[in-house]
Design a protein around this motif. Structure first.
Motif, PDB file in Angstrom:
ATOM      1  N   TYR A  45     -15.950 -15.312  -3.106  1.00 29.14           N
ATOM      2  CA  TYR A  45     -16.880 -14.818  -3.829  1.00 29.14           C
ATOM      3  C   TYR A  45     -16.859 -15.490  -5.369  1.00 29.14           C
ATOM      4  O   TYR A  45     -15.750 -15.523  -5.918  1.00 29.14           O
ATOM      5  CB  TYR A  45     -16.546 -13.160  -4.136  1.00 29.14           C
ATOM      6  N   THR A  46     -17.954 -15.801  -5.732  1.00 30.43           N
ATOM      7  CA  THR A  46     -18.128 -16.219  -7.154  1.00 30.43           C
ATOM      8  C   THR A  46     -18.513 -15.198  -8.016  1.00 30.43           C
ATOM      9  O   THR A  46     -17.962 -15.168  -9.163  1.00 30.43           O
ATOM     10  CB  THR A  46     -19.150 -17.265  -7.286  1.00 30.43           C
ATOM     11  N   ASP A  47     -19.196 -14.170  -7.706  1.00 32.93           N
ATOM     12  CA  ASP A  47     -19.398 -13.054  -8.564  1.00 32.93           C
ATOM     13  C   ASP A  47     -18.102 -12.254  -8.474  1.00 32.93           C
ATOM     14  O   ASP A  47     -17.446 -11.565  -7.681  1.00 32.93           O
ATOM     15  CB  ASP A  47     -20.377 -12.281  -7.776  1.00 32.93           C
ATOM     16  N   PRO A  48     -17.508 -11.908  -9.975  1.00 30.61           N
ATOM     17  CA  PRO A  48     -16.492 -11.127 -10.203  1.00 30.61           C
ATOM     18  C   PRO A  48     -16.645  -9.642  -9.657  1.00 30.61           C
ATOM     19  O   PRO A  48     -15.582  -9.307  -8.787  1.00 30.61           O
ATOM     20  CB  PRO A  48     -16.208 -11.204 -11.544  1.00 30.61           C
TER      21      PRO A  48
ATOM     22  N   ASP B 191     -14.770  -5.868  -5.113  1.00 31.87           N
ATOM     23  CA  ASP B 191     -15.074  -4.673  -4.113  1.00 31.87           C
ATOM     24  C   ASP B 191     -14.402  -5.287  -2.877  1.00 31.87           C
ATOM     25  O   ASP B 191     -13.975  -4.416  -2.249  1.00 31.87           O
ATOM     26  CB  ASP B 191     -16.595  -4.747  -4.064  1.00 31.87           C
ATOM     27  N   SER B 192     -14.524  -6.673  -2.552  1.00 31.40           N
ATOM     28  CA  SER B 192     -13.716  -7.110  -1.507  1.00 31.40           C
ATOM     29  C   SER B 192     -12.102  -6.759  -1.385  1.00 31.40           C
ATOM     30  O   SER B 192     -11.708  -6.430  -0.459  1.00 31.40           O
ATOM     31  CB  SER B 192     -14.155  -8.516  -1.372  1.00 31.40           C
ATOM     32  N   MET B 193     -11.522  -7.021  -2.555  1.00 34.71           N
ATOM     33  CA  MET B 193     -10.207  -6.804  -2.757  1.00 34.71           C
ATOM     34  C   MET B 193      -9.920  -5.311  -2.621  1.00 34.71           C
ATOM     35  O   MET B 193      -9.052  -5.028  -1.803  1.00 34.71           O
ATOM     36  CB  MET B 193      -9.616  -7.129  -4.036  1.00 34.71           C
TER      37      MET B 193
ATOM     38  N   ALA C  40     -11.712  -3.050  -0.863  1.00 34.91           N
ATOM     39  CA  ALA C  40     -12.065  -2.787   0.445  1.00 34.91           C
ATOM     40  C   ALA C  40     -11.109  -3.210   1.527  1.00 34.91           C
ATOM     41  O   ALA C  40     -10.484  -2.523   2.467  1.00 34.91           O
ATOM     42  CB  ALA C  40     -13.432  -3.165   0.649  1.00 34.91           C
ATOM     43  N   THR C  41     -10.606  -4.418   1.250  1.00 36.55           N
ATOM     44  CA  THR C  41      -9.672  -4.918   2.325  1.00 36.55           C
ATOM     45  C   THR C  41      -8.206  -4.201   2.053  1.00 36.55           C
ATOM     46  O   THR C  41      -7.641  -3.951   2.942  1.00 36.55           O
ATOM     47  CB  THR C  41      -9.475  -6.368   1.920  1.00 36.55           C
ATOM     48  N   LEU C  42      -7.727  -3.980   0.675  1.00 36.12           N
ATOM     49  CA  LEU C  42      -6.612  -3.071   0.713  1.00 36.12           C
ATOM     50  C   LEU C  42      -6.446  -1.623   1.073  1.00 36.12           C
ATOM     51  O   LEU C  42      -5.760  -1.202   1.976  1.00 36.12           O
ATOM     52  CB  LEU C  42      -6.002  -3.087  -0.937  1.00 36.12           C
ATOM     53  N   ALA C  43      -7.725  -1.198   1.073  1.00 32.50           N
ATOM     54  CA  ALA C  43      -7.906   0.139   1.672  1.00 32.50           C
ATOM     55  C   ALA C  43      -7.943   0.170   3.082  1.00 32.50           C
ATOM     56  O   ALA C  43      -7.244   0.937   3.987  1.00 32.50           O
ATOM     57  CB  ALA C  43      -9.428   0.721   1.065  1.00 32.50           C
ATOM     58  N   ALA C  44      -8.543  -0.916   3.768  1.00 30.66           N
ATOM     59  CA  ALA C  44      -8.566  -0.927   5.168  1.00 30.66           C
ATOM     60  C   ALA C  44      -6.980  -1.119   5.684  1.00 30.66           C
ATOM     61  O   ALA C  44      -6.618  -0.582   6.715  1.00 30.66           O
ATOM     62  CB  ALA C  44      -9.379  -2.151   5.624  1.00 30.66           C
ATOM     63  N   LEU C  45      -6.176  -2.190   4.935  1.00 30.82           N
ATOM     64  CA  LEU C  45      -4.579  -2.185   5.409  1.00 30.82           C
ATOM     65  C   LEU C  45      -4.175  -1.003   5.199  1.00 30.82           C
ATOM     66  O   LEU C  45      -2.951  -0.735   6.109  1.00 30.82           O
ATOM     67  CB  LEU C  45      -4.222  -3.404   4.534  1.00 30.82           C
ATOM     68  N   ARG C  46      -4.086  -0.140   4.165  1.00 23.25           N
ATOM     69  CA  ARG C  46      -3.440   1.090   3.918  1.00 23.25           C
ATOM     70  C   ARG C  46      -3.864   1.943   5.324  1.00 23.25           C
ATOM     71  O   ARG C  46      -3.132   2.885   5.625  1.00 23.25           O
ATOM     72  CB  ARG C  46      -3.999   1.576   2.772  1.00 23.25           C
ATOM     73  N   ARG C  47      -5.314   2.016   5.481  1.00 26.40           N
ATOM     74  CA  ARG C  47      -5.693   2.909   6.645  1.00 26.40           C
ATOM     75  C   ARG C  47      -4.919   2.393   8.041  1.00 26.40           C
ATOM     76  O   ARG C  47      -4.347   3.281   8.644  1.00 26.40           O
ATOM     77  CB  ARG C  47      -7.041   3.078   6.799  1.00 26.40           C
ATOM     78  N   TYR C  48      -4.974   1.240   8.066  1.00 33.19           N
ATOM     79  CA  TYR C  48      -4.166   0.657   9.264  1.00 33.19           C
ATOM     80  C   TYR C  48      -2.665   0.971   9.416  1.00 33.19           C
ATOM     81  O   TYR C  48      -2.224   1.391  10.354  1.00 33.19           O
ATOM     82  CB  TYR C  48      -4.293  -0.996   9.346  1.00 33.19           C
ATOM     83  N   ARG C  49      -2.145   0.733   8.390  1.00 32.28           N
ATOM     84  CA  ARG C  49      -0.629   1.436   8.439  1.00 32.28           C
ATOM     85  C   ARG C  49      -0.559   2.615   8.541  1.00 32.28           C
ATOM     86  O   ARG C  49       0.684   3.240   9.320  1.00 32.28           O
ATOM     87  CB  ARG C  49      -0.029   0.785   6.902  1.00 32.28           C
TER      88      ARG C  49
ATOM     89  N   GLU D 115      -6.684 -11.939  -8.235  1.00 32.69           N
ATOM     90  CA  GLU D 115      -5.661 -12.450  -7.248  1.00 32.69           C
ATOM     91  C   GLU D 115      -4.489 -12.068  -7.640  1.00 32.69           C
ATOM     92  O   GLU D 115      -3.460 -11.756  -6.664  1.00 32.69           O
ATOM     93  CB  GLU D 115      -5.685 -14.417  -7.423  1.00 32.69           C
ATOM     94  N   LEU D 116      -3.943 -11.953  -8.992  1.00 31.76           N
ATOM     95  CA  LEU D 116      -2.570 -11.250  -9.182  1.00 31.76           C
ATOM     96  C   LEU D 116      -2.816  -9.924  -8.658  1.00 31.76           C
ATOM     97  O   LEU D 116      -1.571  -9.648  -8.197  1.00 31.76           O
ATOM     98  CB  LEU D 116      -2.464 -11.593 -10.904  1.00 31.76           C
ATOM     99  N   GLU D 117      -3.375  -9.200  -9.103  1.00 32.49           N
ATOM    100  CA  GLU D 117      -3.292  -7.892  -8.526  1.00 32.49           C
ATOM    101  C   GLU D 117      -3.144  -7.457  -7.120  1.00 32.49           C
ATOM    102  O   GLU D 117      -2.512  -7.083  -6.559  1.00 32.49           O
ATOM    103  CB  GLU D 117      -4.783  -6.976  -8.891  1.00 32.49           C
ATOM    104  N   LEU D 118      -4.100  -8.610  -6.355  1.00 30.52           N
ATOM    105  CA  LEU D 118      -4.011  -8.540  -4.835  1.00 30.52           C
ATOM    106  C   LEU D 118      -2.658  -8.817  -4.610  1.00 30.52           C
ATOM    107  O   LEU D 118      -2.131  -8.201  -3.494  1.00 30.52           O
ATOM    108  CB  LEU D 118      -5.103  -9.535  -4.302  1.00 30.52           C
ATOM    109  N   CYS D 119      -2.234  -9.820  -4.781  1.00 30.10           N
ATOM    110  CA  CYS D 119      -0.699 -10.278  -4.579  1.00 30.10           C
ATOM    111  C   CYS D 119       0.286  -9.451  -4.874  1.00 30.10           C
ATOM    112  O   CYS D 119       1.356  -8.879  -4.183  1.00 30.10           O
ATOM    113  CB  CYS D 119      -0.373 -11.556  -5.247  1.00 30.10           C
ATOM    114  N   GLN D 120       0.189  -8.620  -6.101  1.00 28.16           N
ATOM    115  CA  GLN D 120       1.019  -7.419  -6.430  1.00 28.16           C
ATOM    116  C   GLN D 120       0.960  -6.287  -5.484  1.00 28.16           C
ATOM    117  O   GLN D 120       2.052  -5.658  -4.913  1.00 28.16           O
ATOM    118  CB  GLN D 120       0.677  -7.198  -8.055  1.00 28.16           C
TER     119      GLN D 120
END
Length: 362
Positions: free
Chosen positions: A64-67, A72-74, A76-85, A109-114
Motif C-alpha cells: 500500500y502507498t497510502d499509510p 489497516d492491513s497491518m 487486520a492481519t495481526l488480528a486474524a493471526l491472533r484469532r487463528y492462534r 513495518e517496525l511495529e509489525l515486526c515487533q
C-alpha cells in the motif's frame, strides 16, 4: 498425526527457496500449501494440527502507498493471526531481512515486526547474524528461535554447459576475467559501486569484464545504473529476469561472483555461487560474516570501493583459484536443499511439540 502447514506469501514462481524448504515435508507427514493474507480466518486448526508460516512481510504493509490503508492491513492481519492462534493454530515467522528492502512506511513495518516477534510461536532465522542485526529494531530474546540456513541450489537449476560454451553464448572471450552479478537489481545491491570498482580494476587488469543480469525492482534508478555500466568498457548486461535454463550461462562463464551489497542480512546469491563453484567477493556483513574464513570467500570492508577493488583483484589473482572453486562446490554438495528441509522440519516440529505421523521419517 497429519499436520497442515499454510505459508505466505507465495513467491515460489520466481524464487525456489520455499519449494526447497518444504521439499521433504511428506517425510514427516506435513501437508503444505500456500494461503493468502485475506484467507487466514478461513483456517480451522481444530480439524488437525495447523501451522501458518509467514515469510516476507511485504504483502501486509508494503503493498500500500497510502499509510492509512497500510495500517489497516497491518492491524487486520495481526488480528486474524491472533484469532487463528486462539483457535489452536501455531504461527511461525521466518526473518529473511531485518526489514523489507527499500521499504516504505518504516514506523509501521517496525511495529509489525515487533508484534510478530512477540506473537510467533517459533521464529526461524537463516543465520546467526540475525539475532544481532535485529536487536536495534525488535528483540528475539523471549522468542523460541530455530536456525536453519539457506541451502545450495544443487539440482534446482540446469547445469550442463561447459565454461567455454557459456562464454561463447554470451560473446565473451576465453581470456576474459569475468566478474558476474546475478539477481534482482535493487539499490541495496551496490551495482553502481561495483561498476566503479571494475572500471578501476581494468587499469591493471584490462581483460576484466563485468556481467550484470537481473530484473530491476522498485526504487531502482535504471538510468543511473545504465550510465554506470556504460562507463565500464566491455560490460555485458541483461536488465531483465534470467530464465532458469539461461542462468547457467552467466554463472559458468564467470571467474568470480561479486555481491557488493550496501547492506545485507541473508543472501541467496551466496549459495547460488557455491552451487556453480564460484569464488565470492562480498562485504563483511550478515551471512557473509558468518562464513568468514571459507576458502572461496573474499571479504572486504562494507561500502568501501577501494576494498572492493582489492578483493576483486585478489579473487582473480590467487594461484589456487581452482581449489577455491572446488571448495565452493563442496560446500554446495554438503548442504543440498533436502538437508535444509529435513533440518527445518526436525527443529520446527520439535519446537512446537508436534510428532510426525506414522508414515514420517527423519
Amino acid at each position: 498425526m497429519s499436520i497442515g502447514l499454510r505459508y505466505l506469501p507465495d513467491y515460489s514462481a520466481s524464487n525456489p527457496y520455499q519449494s526447497m524448504l518444504y521439499s521433504r515435508a511428506s517425510d514427516v507427514d506435513v501437508e503444505v500449501s500456500a494461503i493468502a493474507v485475506d484467507d487466514l480466518d478461513a483456517l480451522d486448526p481444530a480439524s488437525r494440527a495447523s501451522i501458518v508460516h509467514l515469510h516476507w512481510t511485504n504483502p501486509i504493509v508494503q503493498r500500500y502507498t497510502d499509510p492509512s490503508r497500510a495500517r489497516d492491513s497491518m492491524r487486520a492481519t495481526l488480528a486474524a493471526l491472533r484469532r487463528y492462534r486462539q483457535r489452536g493454530g501455531r504461527l511461525v515467522w521466518t526473518i529473511h531481512n531485518v526489514l523489507p528492502h527499500d521499504h516504505r512506511h518504516h514506523v509501521l513495518e517496525l511495529e509489525l515486526c515487533q508484534q510478530l516477534a512477540r506473537e510467533a510461536d517459533v521464529v526461524h532465522v537463516l543465520s546467526a547474524s540475525t539475532l544481532r542485526a535485529v536487536e536495534p529494531y525488535y528483540s528475539l530474546r523471549d522468542a523460541t528461535v530455530i536456525t536453519q540456513g539457506h541451502a545450495s541450489f544443487l539440482g534446482r537449476y540446469p547445469d550442463t554447459v561447459a565454461p567455454a560454451q557459456a562464454r561463447a553464448a554470451l560473446g565473451l572471450d576465453p581470456d576474459d576475467e569475468v566478474i558476474v552479478s546475478v539477481g534482482g537489481v535493487r539499490p541495496y545491491r551496490g551495482l553502481e559501486r561495483l561498476a566503479d570498482a571494475v572500471a578501476q580494476l581494468q587499469r591493471t587488469r584490462p581483460r576484466a569484464r563485468l556481467a550484470v543480469a537481473g530484473r530491476p525492482g522498485r526504487g531502482t534508478d535504471v538510468a543511473a545504473l545504465e550510465r554506470a555500466l556504460d562507463a565500464v568498457p566491455g560490460t555485458l548486461r541483461r536488465l531483465d529476469f534470467v530464465p532458469d535454463d539461461e542462468l547457467q550461462n552467466w554463472m559458468r562463464a564467470a571467474d568470480v561472483a561479486a555481491m557488493p551489497y550496501e547492506r545485507i542480512l541473508n543472501s541467496s546469491s551466496l549459495p547460488l555461487a557455491q552451487t556453480f563453484g564460484l569464488p565470492v567477493v562480498a562485504p563483511d556483513l550478515g551471512v557473509f560474516r558468518d562464513h568468514r574464513g571459507a576458502p572461496y570467500l573474499h571479504l572486504y570492508p562494507a561500502r568501501s570501493t577501494e576494498g572492493l577493488v582489492a578483493a576483486l583483484d585478489e579473487a582473480l589473482r590467487v594461484d589456487d583459484r581452482a581449489e577455491r572453486a572446488s571448495a565452493a562446490r563442496q560446500a554446495a554438495e554438503a548442504y543440498p536443499p533436502e538437508a535444509m528441509s529435513r533440518g527445518f522440519f526436525q527443529q520446527l516440529l520439535g519446537a512446537l511439540g508436534l510428532t510426525p505421523g506414522p508414515s514420517g521419517h527423519q
